[in-house]
Design a protein around this motif. Structure first.
Motif, PDB file in Angstrom:
ATOM      1  N   LEU A 236       0.640  -1.155  -0.006  1.00 21.10           N
ATOM      2  CA  LEU A 236       0.529  -0.224   0.128  1.00 21.10           C
ATOM      3  C   LEU A 236       1.283   1.022  -0.064  1.00 21.10           C
ATOM      4  CD1 LEU A 236      -2.437  -0.998   2.516  1.00 21.10           C
ATOM      5  CD2 LEU A 236      -3.088  -0.134  -0.151  1.00 21.10           C
ATOM      6  N   ASN A 237       0.219   2.304  -0.440  1.00 24.12           N
ATOM      7  CA  ASN A 237       1.071   3.102  -0.866  1.00 24.12           C
ATOM      8  C   ASN A 237       0.655   4.146   0.155  1.00 24.12           C
ATOM      9  OD1 ASN A 237       2.008   6.695  -1.373  1.00 24.12           O
ATOM     10  ND2 ASN A 237       1.646   5.904  -3.035  1.00 24.12           N
ATOM     11  N   ASP A 290      18.348  -7.850   8.456  1.00 23.39           N
ATOM     12  CA  ASP A 290      17.939  -8.615   7.633  1.00 23.39           C
ATOM     13  C   ASP A 290      16.379  -9.139   8.646  1.00 23.39           C
ATOM     14  OD1 ASP A 290      19.964  -9.774   6.819  1.00 23.39           O
ATOM     15  OD2 ASP A 290      21.171  -9.559   8.433  1.00 23.39           O
ATOM     16  N   ARG A 291      15.931  -7.999   9.244  1.00 24.15           N
ATOM     17  CA  ARG A 291      14.279  -8.831  10.111  1.00 24.15           C
ATOM     18  C   ARG A 291      13.582  -7.645   9.193  1.00 24.15           C
ATOM     19  NH1 ARG A 291      15.783  -6.643  15.772  1.00 24.15           N
ATOM     20  NH2 ARG A 291      17.066  -7.821  15.100  1.00 24.15           N
ATOM     21  N   HIS A 292      13.416  -6.633   8.004  1.00 23.75           N
ATOM     22  CA  HIS A 292      12.384  -6.071   7.972  1.00 23.75           C
ATOM     23  C   HIS A 292      12.881  -5.802   6.239  1.00 23.75           C
ATOM     24  CE1 HIS A 292      11.720  -4.583  11.740  1.00 23.75           C
ATOM     25  NE2 HIS A 292      12.778  -3.660  12.051  1.00 23.75           N
ATOM     26  N   TRP A 293      11.319  -5.217   5.862  1.00 25.31           N
ATOM     27  CA  TRP A 293      11.414  -4.933   4.436  1.00 25.31           C
ATOM     28  C   TRP A 293      12.102  -3.757   3.899  1.00 25.31           C
ATOM     29  CZ3 TRP A 293      11.470  -9.143   1.229  1.00 25.31           C
ATOM     30  CH2 TRP A 293      10.072  -9.986   1.500  1.00 25.31           C
ATOM     31  N   VAL A 294      11.489  -2.864   4.627  1.00 24.17           N
ATOM     32  CA  VAL A 294      12.166  -0.896   4.151  1.00 24.17           C
ATOM     33  C   VAL A 294      11.644  -0.503   5.135  1.00 24.17           C
ATOM     34  CG1 VAL A 294      10.187  -1.233   2.496  1.00 24.17           C
ATOM     35  CG2 VAL A 294       9.648  -0.965   4.102  1.00 24.17           C
ATOM     36  N   TYR A 295      11.960  -0.909   6.630  1.00 30.89           N
ATOM     37  CA  TYR A 295      12.372   0.216   7.560  1.00 30.89           C
ATOM     38  C   TYR A 295      13.865   0.566   7.638  1.00 30.89           C
ATOM     39  CZ  TYR A 295      12.881   1.860  12.521  1.00 30.89           C
ATOM     40  OH  TYR A 295      13.417   3.283  13.388  1.00 30.89           O
ATOM     41  N   HIS A 296      13.903   1.271   8.152  1.00 26.92           N
ATOM     42  CA  HIS A 296      15.665   1.860   7.774  1.00 26.92           C
ATOM     43  C   HIS A 296      16.763   1.317   7.099  1.00 26.92           C
ATOM     44  CE1 HIS A 296      19.070   2.659  10.728  1.00 26.92           C
ATOM     45  NE2 HIS A 296      18.108   3.457  11.200  1.00 26.92           N
ATOM     46  N   ARG A 303      13.933  -5.701  -1.668  1.00 29.29           N
ATOM     47  CA  ARG A 303      14.275  -6.675  -1.360  1.00 29.29           C
ATOM     48  C   ARG A 303      13.138  -7.607  -2.350  1.00 29.29           C
ATOM     49  NH1 ARG A 303      17.504  -7.574   3.040  1.00 29.29           N
ATOM     50  NH2 ARG A 303      16.677  -6.405   5.029  1.00 29.29           N
ATOM     51  N   VAL A 304      11.942  -6.998  -2.251  1.00 25.45           N
ATOM     52  CA  VAL A 304      11.406  -7.624  -4.379  1.00 25.45           C
ATOM     53  C   VAL A 304      11.805  -6.893  -5.468  1.00 25.45           C
ATOM     54  CG1 VAL A 304       9.217  -7.791  -4.752  1.00 25.45           C
ATOM     55  CG2 VAL A 304       9.626  -7.384  -2.445  1.00 25.45           C
ATOM     56  N   CYS A 305      11.942  -5.713  -5.393  1.00 25.08           N
ATOM     57  CA  CYS A 305      12.045  -5.373  -7.063  1.00 25.08           C
ATOM     58  C   CYS A 305      13.048  -4.505  -7.405  1.00 25.08           C
ATOM     59  CB  CYS A 305      10.533  -4.361  -7.446  1.00 25.08           C
ATOM     60  SG  CYS A 305      10.712  -2.486  -6.503  1.00 25.08           S
ATOM     61  N   GLY A 306      14.004  -4.091  -6.540  1.00 23.80           N
ATOM     62  CA  GLY A 306      15.655  -3.289  -6.706  1.00 23.80           C
ATOM     63  C   GLY A 306      15.791  -2.469  -6.738  1.00 23.80           C
ATOM     64  N   LEU A 319       9.602   8.105   7.840  1.00 25.22           N
ATOM     65  CA  LEU A 319       8.591   7.243   6.493  1.00 25.22           C
ATOM     66  C   LEU A 319       9.689   6.416   5.892  1.00 25.22           C
ATOM     67  CD1 LEU A 319       5.783   6.144   5.301  1.00 25.22           C
ATOM     68  CD2 LEU A 319       5.759   7.748   4.301  1.00 25.22           C
ATOM     69  N   TYR A 320       9.479   5.397   5.445  1.00 20.09           N
ATOM     70  CA  TYR A 320      10.308   4.261   4.258  1.00 20.09           C
ATOM     71  C   TYR A 320       9.003   3.058   4.044  1.00 20.09           C
ATOM     72  CZ  TYR A 320      14.088   5.303   8.106  1.00 20.09           C
ATOM     73  OH  TYR A 320      14.627   5.638   8.788  1.00 20.09           O
ATOM     74  N   TRP A 321       9.417   3.429   2.314  1.00 23.76           N
ATOM     75  CA  TRP A 321       8.527   2.343   1.598  1.00 23.76           C
ATOM     76  C   TRP A 321       8.979   2.627   0.388  1.00 23.76           C
ATOM     77  CZ3 TRP A 321       5.504   5.028  -2.550  1.00 23.76           C
ATOM     78  CH2 TRP A 321       5.846   6.751  -2.724  1.00 23.76           C
ATOM     79  N   CYS A 322       9.064   1.793  -0.423  1.00 21.70           N
ATOM     80  CA  CYS A 322       9.675   1.335  -1.482  1.00 21.70           C
ATOM     81  C   CYS A 322       8.179   1.726  -2.729  1.00 21.70           C
ATOM     82  CB  CYS A 322       8.995  -0.360  -2.132  1.00 21.70           C
ATOM     83  SG  CYS A 322       9.696  -1.115  -4.145  1.00 21.70           S
ATOM     84  N   PRO A 323       9.119   2.830  -4.233  1.00 16.83           N
ATOM     85  CA  PRO A 323       8.328   4.032  -4.521  1.00 16.83           C
ATOM     86  C   PRO A 323       7.698   3.260  -5.746  1.00 16.83           C
ATOM     87  CG  PRO A 323      10.261   4.496  -4.968  1.00 16.83           C
ATOM     88  CD  PRO A 323      10.384   3.517  -3.143  1.00 16.83           C
ATOM     89  N   LYS A 324       7.669   1.490  -6.069  1.00 12.92           N
ATOM     90  CA  LYS A 324       7.600   1.023  -6.968  1.00 12.92           C
ATOM     91  C   LYS A 324       6.593   0.019  -7.085  1.00 12.92           C
ATOM     92  CE  LYS A 324       8.937  -2.824 -11.200  1.00 12.92           C
ATOM     93  NZ  LYS A 324       9.312  -3.474 -11.683  1.00 12.92           N
ATOM     94  N   ASP A 325       7.101  -0.967  -5.484  1.00 15.79           N
ATOM     95  CA  ASP A 325       5.950  -1.643  -5.220  1.00 15.79           C
ATOM     96  C   ASP A 325       4.674  -1.401  -3.739  1.00 15.79           C
ATOM     97  OD1 ASP A 325       7.197  -3.777  -6.105  1.00 15.79           O
ATOM     98  OD2 ASP A 325       8.632  -4.841  -4.579  1.00 15.79           O
ATOM     99  N   GLN A 326       5.144   0.050  -4.076  1.00 14.08           N
ATOM    100  CA  GLN A 326       4.169   0.557  -3.000  1.00 14.08           C
ATOM    101  C   GLN A 326       3.496   1.626  -3.789  1.00 14.08           C
ATOM    102  OE1 GLN A 326       6.223   0.390   0.649  1.00 14.08           O
ATOM    103  NE2 GLN A 326       4.350   0.141   1.658  1.00 14.08           N
ATOM    104  N   ALA A 327       3.782   2.050  -5.202  1.00 11.87           N
ATOM    105  CA  ALA A 327       3.145   2.421  -5.909  1.00 11.87           C
ATOM    106  C   ALA A 327       1.459   2.826  -6.092  1.00 11.87           C
ATOM    107  CB  ALA A 327       3.640   2.612  -7.589  1.00 11.87           C
TER     108      ALA A 327
END
Length: 327
Positions: A236-237, A290-296, A303-306, A319-327
């Motif tokens: 989710l964005n 090695d514990r989190h997807w996006v935090y910090h 880890r999913v799309c690069g 606030l940390y997020w992936c601009p592609k997977d959470q577009a």
């Protein structure tokens, strides 16, 4: 700031060691002398957390309410029974700087308590054996160290509170008023009722979901780490208005929070990457990286799309997020 899992773990330490015992209360710092006098030499009869707040009930009907905030922490000393996730870490545990590998991390830490032993344990956002495995002085109770707002003491265990945002003694009606302002907590509220409340609140708000998850009147216990990880897991964005979420998306967020909160309480870690092999799981327990997807992970590849992870400031918090997977 300690998130919900940490506060629930602290409340359960009080349940193990203080509930049912007469407690000597004092304020070594002096700033809480009047409040300490109200509960001094009274029996603690209950300990519970709601979101990021903890309530210790005494047989007078008074409650000690504590909100640790950004800097607060409890230090326990004496014959402290450490659970599997704390006793076997051989040092610091929690959100940052953990050393060692946790043994038996899948055990229910609320029932796998070891025999009490003389030790020191700090509980806030991170838990640590203060003496790092070294011998603890035989003198009990130990002298207060630093600015101790409240000291709670039984014959065998002492708990010192430093640096809380809120620390006060409340009557039952005042406690009820505080709790009434909080959103549902999966470890306190009926899950179906909590889900219905959460979904209804989120879906009528124009506020971005990334802010709603941090609003303790919407849902209790979620902080910066869980906010970022929940949104990524849901793809989710964070800027999506709450009212634009579907019923399914809102329910999915609540149910994932139920799951992650339980994992956090059981392991003492905000473990948000799952289905790891044993080696990867051990690494994740030992290191936040090695514990989190996006935090910090600002600028690091998703880890999913690069795609590089983005960090921005939202309502004064990172606030940390992936601009592609959470577009």
């Amino acid at each position: 700031m300690p998130e919900g899992h940490s506060v629930h773990r602290i409340a359960r330490q009080f349940a193990r060691h203080f509930v049912g015992h007469e407690v000597a209360a004092s304020s070594p710092q002096g700033r809480f002398a009047a409040g300490a006098a109200r509960i001094d030499r009274r029996t603690m009869i209950d300990s519970r957390a709601v979101g990021k707040q903890m309530f210790l009930e005494f047989d007078t009907g008074d409650f000690l309410r504590v909100h640790l905030g950004m800097y607060g922490a409890w230090d326990f000393a004496g014959e402290v029974a450490l659970d599997a996730t704390a006793a076997s870490a051989n040092g610091r545990m929690g959100q940052t700087n953990q050393r060692g590998t946790v043994v038996g991390a899948f055990e229910d830490s609320l029932s796998s308590i070891g025999a009490p032993r003389r030790t020191r344990l700090r509980m806030a956002e991170q838990e640590s054996l203060r003496d790092d495995g070294a011998a603890v002085p035989d003198v009990f109770p130990p002298d207060p160290i630093g600015q101790v707002r409240v000291r709670l003491l039984t014959e065998t265990v002492v708990a010192d509170l430093r640096g809380p945002t809120a620390c006060d003694v409340l009557e039952p009606l005042e406690v009820a008023a505080v709790i009434a302002k909080l959103g549902p907590d999966p470890l306190v509220d009926d899950l179906d009722e909590g889900e219905a409340r959460f979904v209804a609140t989120v879906r009528r708000k124009p506020t971005p979901i990334g802010l709603l998850l941090m609003d303790q009147s919407v849902v209790s216990g979620i902080g910066n780490v869980y906010r970022a990880e929940l949104l990524f897991r849901a793809r989710l964005n964070p800027h999506t208005p709450g009212r634009n979420l579907t019923d399914e998306q809102a329910r999915g967020l609540w149910r994932d929070w139920v799951h992650l909160l339980r994992v956090g309480v059981d392991t003492g870690q905000m473990m948000t990457i799952e289905d790891l092999d044993p080696e990867a799981y051990a690494r994740a327990l030992a290191s936040r990286d090695d514990r989190h997807w996006v935090y910090h992970r600002t600028g690091e590849p998703c880890r999913v799309c690069g795609t590089p992870i983005v960090m921005e400031i939202a309502a004064g918090r990172k606030l940390y997020w992936c601009p592609k997977d959470q577009a």
